[in-house]
Scaffold this motif. Structure first.
Motif, PDB file in Angstrom:
ATOM      1  N   GLY A 178       0.776  -1.239   0.000  1.00 22.32           N
ATOM      2  CA  GLY A 178       0.000   0.000   0.000  1.00 22.32           C
ATOM      3  C   GLY A 178       0.801   1.279   0.000  1.00 22.32           C
ATOM      4  N   ILE A 179       2.133   1.205   0.013  1.00 24.17           N
ATOM      5  CA  ILE A 179       2.945   2.413  -0.017  1.00 24.17           C
ATOM      6  C   ILE A 179       2.907   3.028  -1.411  1.00 24.17           C
ATOM      7  CG2 ILE A 179       5.270   3.362   0.281  1.00 24.17           C
ATOM      8  CD1 ILE A 179       3.896   2.456   2.878  1.00 24.17           C
ATOM      9  N   ARG A 180       2.725   4.359  -1.446  1.00 23.90           N
ATOM     10  CA  ARG A 180       2.713   5.066  -2.727  1.00 23.90           C
ATOM     11  C   ARG A 180       3.744   6.190  -2.780  1.00 23.90           C
ATOM     12  NH1 ARG A 180       0.829   1.094  -3.727  1.00 23.90           N
ATOM     13  NH2 ARG A 180      -1.152   0.541  -4.690  1.00 23.90           N
ATOM     14  N   SER A 181       4.272   6.589  -1.645  1.00 21.58           N
ATOM     15  CA  SER A 181       5.315   7.620  -1.616  1.00 21.58           C
ATOM     16  C   SER A 181       6.550   7.017  -0.955  1.00 21.58           C
ATOM     17  CB  SER A 181       4.847   8.852  -0.845  1.00 21.58           C
ATOM     18  OG  SER A 181       5.871   9.828  -0.803  1.00 21.58           O
ATOM     19  N   PHE A 182       7.679   7.060  -1.655  1.00 26.09           N
ATOM     20  CA  PHE A 182       8.907   6.391  -1.236  1.00 26.09           C
ATOM     21  C   PHE A 182       9.934   7.459  -0.886  1.00 26.09           C
ATOM     22  CE2 PHE A 182       6.380   3.738  -3.894  1.00 26.09           C
ATOM     23  CZ  PHE A 182       6.422   2.498  -3.283  1.00 26.09           C
ATOM     24  N   LYS A 183      10.206   7.577   0.406  1.00 20.05           N
ATOM     25  CA  LYS A 183      10.948   8.731   0.915  1.00 20.05           C
ATOM     26  C   LYS A 183      12.404   8.395   1.200  1.00 20.05           C
ATOM     27  CE  LYS A 183      10.336  12.475   4.261  1.00 20.05           C
ATOM     28  NZ  LYS A 183       9.398  13.023   5.268  1.00 20.05           N
ATOM     29  N   ILE A 184      13.283   9.265   0.703  1.00 20.26           N
ATOM     30  CA  ILE A 184      14.715   9.170   0.965  1.00 20.26           C
ATOM     31  C   ILE A 184      15.062  10.162   2.069  1.00 20.26           C
ATOM     32  CG2 ILE A 184      17.011   9.497  -0.024  1.00 20.26           C
ATOM     33  CD1 ILE A 184      15.677   8.944  -2.801  1.00 20.26           C
ATOM     34  N   GLU A 185      15.720   9.686   3.119  1.00 18.92           N
ATOM     35  CA  GLU A 185      16.178  10.578   4.196  1.00 18.92           C
ATOM     36  C   GLU A 185      17.428  11.305   3.731  1.00 18.92           C
ATOM     37  OE1 GLU A 185      18.843  11.807   7.310  1.00 18.92           O
ATOM     38  OE2 GLU A 185      19.210  10.109   5.964  1.00 18.92           O
ATOM     39  N   GLY A 186      17.667  12.524   4.276  1.00 22.67           N
ATOM     40  CA  GLY A 186      18.950  13.138   3.973  1.00 22.67           C
ATOM     41  C   GLY A 186      18.975  14.622   3.711  1.00 22.67           C
ATOM     42  N   ARG A 187      18.226  15.431   4.483  1.00 19.59           N
ATOM     43  CA  ARG A 187      18.281  16.878   4.258  1.00 19.59           C
ATOM     44  C   ARG A 187      19.599  17.502   4.710  1.00 19.59           C
ATOM     45  NH1 ARG A 187      14.455  20.378   6.614  1.00 19.59           N
ATOM     46  NH2 ARG A 187      13.505  18.820   7.959  1.00 19.59           N
ATOM     47  N   LEU A 188      20.449  16.736   5.384  1.00 20.90           N
ATOM     48  CA  LEU A 188      21.771  17.236   5.760  1.00 20.90           C
ATOM     49  C   LEU A 188      22.885  16.585   4.949  1.00 20.90           C
ATOM     50  CD1 LEU A 188      21.414  17.402   9.652  1.00 20.90           C
ATOM     51  CD2 LEU A 188      21.081  19.229   7.987  1.00 20.90           C
ATOM     52  N   LYS A 189      22.532  15.718   4.008  1.00 18.47           N
ATOM     53  CA  LYS A 189      23.530  15.002   3.208  1.00 18.47           C
ATOM     54  C   LYS A 189      24.043  15.891   2.066  1.00 18.47           C
ATOM     55  CE  LYS A 189      23.264  10.803   5.154  1.00 18.47           C
ATOM     56  NZ  LYS A 189      21.950  10.608   5.662  1.00 18.47           N
ATOM     57  N   ASP A 190      25.193  15.480   1.492  1.00 12.95           N
ATOM     58  CA  ASP A 190      25.773  16.275   0.415  1.00 12.95           C
ATOM     59  C   ASP A 190      25.092  15.980  -0.922  1.00 12.95           C
ATOM     60  OD1 ASP A 190      26.884  13.892  -0.548  1.00 12.95           O
ATOM     61  OD2 ASP A 190      28.818  14.246   0.388  1.00 12.95           O
ATOM     62  N   LEU A 191      25.487  16.762  -1.930  1.00 12.07           N
ATOM     63  CA  LEU A 191      24.793  16.697  -3.219  1.00 12.07           C
ATOM     64  C   LEU A 191      25.017  15.376  -3.934  1.00 12.07           C
ATOM     65  CD1 LEU A 191      22.984  18.123  -5.227  1.00 12.07           C
ATOM     66  CD2 LEU A 191      25.005  19.249  -6.189  1.00 12.07           C
ATOM     67  N   SER A 192      26.207  14.794  -3.817  1.00 13.01           N
ATOM     68  CA  SER A 192      26.457  13.531  -4.510  1.00 13.01           C
ATOM     69  C   SER A 192      25.546  12.437  -3.971  1.00 13.01           C
ATOM     70  CB  SER A 192      27.924  13.126  -4.383  1.00 13.01           C
ATOM     71  OG  SER A 192      28.294  12.939  -3.031  1.00 13.01           O
ATOM     72  N   TYR A 193      25.272  12.451  -2.667  1.00 16.46           N
ATOM     73  CA  TYR A 193      24.336  11.494  -2.073  1.00 16.46           C
ATOM     74  C   TYR A 193      22.954  11.670  -2.692  1.00 16.46           C
ATOM     75  CZ  TYR A 193      21.120   9.677   1.559  1.00 16.46           C
ATOM     76  OH  TYR A 193      20.109   9.028   2.232  1.00 16.46           O
ATOM     77  N   VAL A 194      22.478  12.909  -2.777  1.00 18.94           N
ATOM     78  CA  VAL A 194      21.138  13.173  -3.310  1.00 18.94           C
ATOM     79  C   VAL A 194      21.039  12.706  -4.758  1.00 18.94           C
ATOM     80  CG1 VAL A 194      19.475  14.982  -3.901  1.00 18.94           C
ATOM     81  CG2 VAL A 194      20.708  15.090  -1.724  1.00 18.94           C
ATOM     82  N   LYS A 195      22.028  13.044  -5.563  1.00 18.87           N
ATOM     83  CA  LYS A 195      22.008  12.634  -6.967  1.00 18.87           C
ATOM     84  C   LYS A 195      22.028  11.108  -7.097  1.00 18.87           C
ATOM     85  CE  LYS A 195      24.400  16.515  -9.267  1.00 18.87           C
ATOM     86  NZ  LYS A 195      25.575  16.836 -10.103  1.00 18.87           N
ATOM     87  N   ASN A 196      22.954  10.486  -6.408  1.00 17.11           N
ATOM     88  CA  ASN A 196      23.187   9.052  -6.543  1.00 17.11           C
ATOM     89  C   ASN A 196      21.999   8.239  -6.051  1.00 17.11           C
ATOM     90  OD1 ASN A 196      24.519   6.539  -6.835  1.00 17.11           O
ATOM     91  ND2 ASN A 196      25.432   6.699  -4.806  1.00 17.11           N
ATOM     92  N   VAL A 197      21.533   8.527  -4.851  1.00 16.49           N
ATOM     93  CA  VAL A 197      20.460   7.723  -4.267  1.00 16.49           C
ATOM     94  C   VAL A 197      19.133   7.971  -4.990  1.00 16.49           C
ATOM     95  CG1 VAL A 197      19.166   7.242  -2.161  1.00 16.49           C
ATOM     96  CG2 VAL A 197      21.627   7.620  -2.039  1.00 16.49           C
ATOM     97  N   THR A 198      18.875   9.213  -5.373  1.00 14.15           N
ATOM     98  CA  THR A 198      17.646   9.502  -6.123  1.00 14.15           C
ATOM     99  C   THR A 198      17.656   8.757  -7.455  1.00 14.15           C
ATOM    100  OG1 THR A 198      17.474  11.702  -5.103  1.00 14.15           O
ATOM    101  CG2 THR A 198      16.214  11.322  -7.116  1.00 14.15           C
ATOM    102  N   ALA A 199      18.769   8.803  -8.167  1.00 11.07           N
ATOM    103  CA  ALA A 199      18.861   8.097  -9.455  1.00 11.07           C
ATOM    104  C   ALA A 199      18.700   6.590  -9.268  1.00 11.07           C
ATOM    105  CB  ALA A 199      20.202   8.417 -10.121  1.00 11.07           C
ATOM    106  N   HIS A 200      19.289   6.056  -8.201  1.00 12.99           N
ATOM    107  CA  HIS A 200      19.177   4.622  -7.914  1.00 12.99           C
ATOM    108  C   HIS A 200      17.717   4.199  -7.788  1.00 12.99           C
ATOM    109  CE1 HIS A 200      19.822   0.753  -5.937  1.00 12.99           C
ATOM    110  NE2 HIS A 200      19.051   1.155  -4.940  1.00 12.99           N
ATOM    111  N   TYR A 201      16.962   4.896  -6.957  1.00 16.16           N
ATOM    112  CA  TYR A 201      15.564   4.496  -6.751  1.00 16.16           C
ATOM    113  C   TYR A 201      14.674   4.862  -7.935  1.00 16.16           C
ATOM    114  CZ  TYR A 201      16.534   2.927  -2.051  1.00 16.16           C
ATOM    115  OH  TYR A 201      17.029   2.225  -0.981  1.00 16.16           O
TER     116      TYR A 201
END
Length: 638
Positions: A246-269
């Motif tokens: 039943g999950i429809r929104s898949f949330k990545i934690e990390g508002r304090l993480k660096d930009l490479s983390y955001v790019k990499n993990v977002t692209a992965h999922y």
């Protein structure tokens, strides 16, 4: 003020097949990159009242992010998810209106006092800080106006299915990133010890410190280990099971993480969800456009503390790594020899100049400080498996395992433009009375037409003219669009200079971009049922009620007894400062449920000079970290 149109659960069946990848945004630029790399929505902190006090942003920057996001029909959620004191409510109300006018799509809220304010017609999401675990709690949140709820990280698939059966809200779940060891919203450890409240966005992360585990009689079970520090969440292998639950929104934690983390993990999922949707076309992405990445995403190559799927598939021993709360990195080999300024490594990996490597000294368990445990070195020059080091650490020995926690080649890829978001369009050129019309229609049905007044000259070489016309109209490389088809539906082939066709194409692209933004519709709030009854009649300090409006809200909805939040320092006795599903008895094979005949001795946790009691609620499979409010103790000594 006229009442806005209200969504009701009954007319939202059309969105239940949409999957939303939700990424963190430390700031507007990070949010833009998250969307560019595949996020359907991003969440960001405003100037105040967000649960990451150090990740605030101006209203102007949030407006800039919203403008970018809405081009792709992606959404921007603003975290206003701290508990509020009475003297902050007026400022919070003013800020909410500013955020709405800036284009924000939803507020992520913890404090129920917010619902008693004069709100604009903005959607409300229930923060995980509300401790959203039970179907009854989630059903109540739907009744009082929330359209999306962030479920507790500790839920398993069966519990998620149970919640989904009792609500029409969109269910959001953390799929990646740091795990709070306590149930979110039920941790007062930081406030007690440092006057920095997790519920106020100022958590000191005391849970990441090393400590000693002992029985009440003083027997040592563990020494100088990070006993409350968990591995990081990674639900890569459970995405489809979560969808089916039943999950429809898949949330990545990390508002304090660096930009490479955001790019990499977002692209992965993004790639993982796209693969699922390719196999299961009944599901659609909730924003527009597909992503083209210039790198192969790999979550192991950016910050992580190891991986666990936590309790999604029930309890296991794999949720912790007591050695270090830092980024250890992926195992890349062993040291086979050491020279004056180099080391030789046995490995199947390729190394790069600038790589960062880490290792645990042989005596790391006895180190007195957490920083003494994990040690690091930088590769000055890599010659195959011979790694030149400016200064070889004295604790590095032959046979030790090396981990790479900075991959220079991968970081270099991510430092450049590393993704593009593409939308397919169909182009049609047709005649008008005084010239030509170009219509662009994207794959989502949004369309724009531009007209050109021009004298039409019949082509002498029809085939060449038609080919040149298609070539010029199809030159969309610098835009977000790619041509699926180009139709030339004119009475005959007209000769048109390339400059004219290029101008017509540019005007058409600009018109379609404007039509797409104009075609975006923000989500609307749900109706607040004033007759809804809260599932419990009594709220302790764990209810996090900090202001009179929140108290009034709960009283209106049937709560009889309400205790002030812990942050008001009215709790003077020893109480649970943290409630967690992470159990140290279980981790050390001392669980009476798992080990027949084991004696369930009480335990204590020593952190520095402080001693905390560990109390185990075995029927609930929960551990409580119990202690006094040191802020109250300090006031007594003044």
């Amino acid at each position: 003020m006229s009442q806005p149109e209200i969504y009701t659960p009954e007319n939202l069946s059309h969105v239940h097949n949409r999957l939303e990848l939700l990424a963190p945004a430390k700031n507007a630029d990070y949010g833009i990159e998250a969307i560019r790399h595949g996020a359907d929505a991003v969440y960001i902190g405003g100037p105040a009242f967000g649960a990451r006090a150090t990740a605030g942003n101006s209203v102007e920057d949030i407006a800039r992010l919203c403008t970018y996001a809405h081009q792709y029909h992606a959404q921007v959620f603003v975290a206003l998810n701290t508990i509020l004191m009475d003297n902050e409510l007026a400022d919070a109300e003013k800020l909410i209106w500013q955020l709405y006018e800036a284009g924000a799509d939803a507020l992520i809220v913890q404090d129920m006092g917010v619902l008693q304010l004069n709100l604009p017609p903005i959607a409300l999401h229930a923060s995980t800080q509300m401790d959203n675990r039970s179907p009854e709690k989630v059903a109540f949140l739907e009744q009082v106006g929330f359209s999306q709820v962030v479920l507790a990280r500790e839920l398993g698939l069966s519990q998620i299915r149970d919640v989904a059966a009792h609500t029409n809200m969109q269910l959001e779940f953390f799929i990646h990133g740091a795990l709070c060891v306590a149930y979110s919203g039920l941790c007062n450890l930081s406030h007690s010890f440092s006057n920095r409240s997790a519920n106020r966005g100022e958590c000191s992360q005391m849970c990441r410190l090393p400590g000693n585990l002992k029985t009440r009689q003083g027997d040592v079970l563990a020494q100088n280990e990070h006993l409350l520090s968990l591995k990081d969440n990674n639900q890569t292998e459970n995405l489809e099971a979560l969808i089916d639950a039943g999950i429809r929104s898949f949330k990545i934690e990390g508002r304090l993480k660096d930009l490479s983390y955001v790019k990499n993990v977002t692209a992965h999922y993004r790639q993982k969800l796209d693969a699922i949707m390719a196999r299961r076309p009944e599901f659609k992405a909730s924003s527009h456009g597909r992503c083209e990445h210039t790198f192969i995403p790999d979550p192991e190559k950016t910050f992580n503390r190891g991986s666990t799927d936590y309790f999604v598939n029930e309890r296991s021993q794999g949720i912790k790594d007591f050695r270090s709360p830092k980024y250890i990195g992926e195992e890349v080999g062993k040291v086979v020899s050491i020279g004056k300024d180099f080391i030789q490594v046995s490995s199947i990996h390729e190394f790069n100049n600038g790589d960062g490597l880490a290792f645990f000294p042989a005596n790391f368990a006895m180190a007195k400080q957490s920083d003494d445990k994990l040690q690091g070195l930088r590769v000055n020059r890599a010659e195959g498996l011979k790694l030149h080091i400016l200064q070889v650490p004295k604790d590095l020995k032959v046979g030790m395992t090396l981990y790479r926690n900075h991959n220079q080649a991968f970081e270099a890829l991510l430092s450049k433009e590393s993704s593009k978001r593409i939308i397919g369009v169909d182009l049609r050129l047709s005649d008008t009375e005084d010239g030509l019309a170009l219509t662009l229609t994207d794959i989502y049905g949004l369309s724009a037409t531009v007209n050109l007044t021009v004298e039409k000259t019949p082509a002498t070489d029809v085939d060449k003219t038609l080919q040149n016309t298609r070539t010029q109209l199809g030159k969309l490389g610098s835009t977000d669009f790619v041509a699926r088809s180009i139709s030339i539906d004119t009475a005959q082939a007209w000769f048109l200079p390339a400059s004219v066709l290029n101008g017509l194409r540019r005007d058409g692209v600009a018109a379609l971009e404007a039509a797409r933004v104009q075609g975006y519709v923000r989500p609307l709030p749900w109706k607040h049922n004033q007759d809804a009854v809260y599932p419990v009649k009594h709220l302790s300090y764990l209810g996090n009620v900090a202001n009179e409006k929140a108290k009034d809200f709960y009283q209106r909805h049937g709560v009889i007894e309400i205790q002030d939040t812990y942050e008001k320092n009215g709790v003077t006795e020893d109480v649970p400062l943290m409630i967690t599903k992470h159990c140290l008895r279980f981790n050390f094979n001392l669980c009476p449920k798992e080990v027949p005949g084991i004696k369930a001795d009480p335990m204590v946790l020593e952190i520095g000079n402080d001693v905390l009691k560990l109390v185990f609620d075995c029927p609930k499979c929960e551990m409580m970290v119990v202690g006094e409010n040191r802020q109250v103790r300090g006031q007594k000594h003044l």
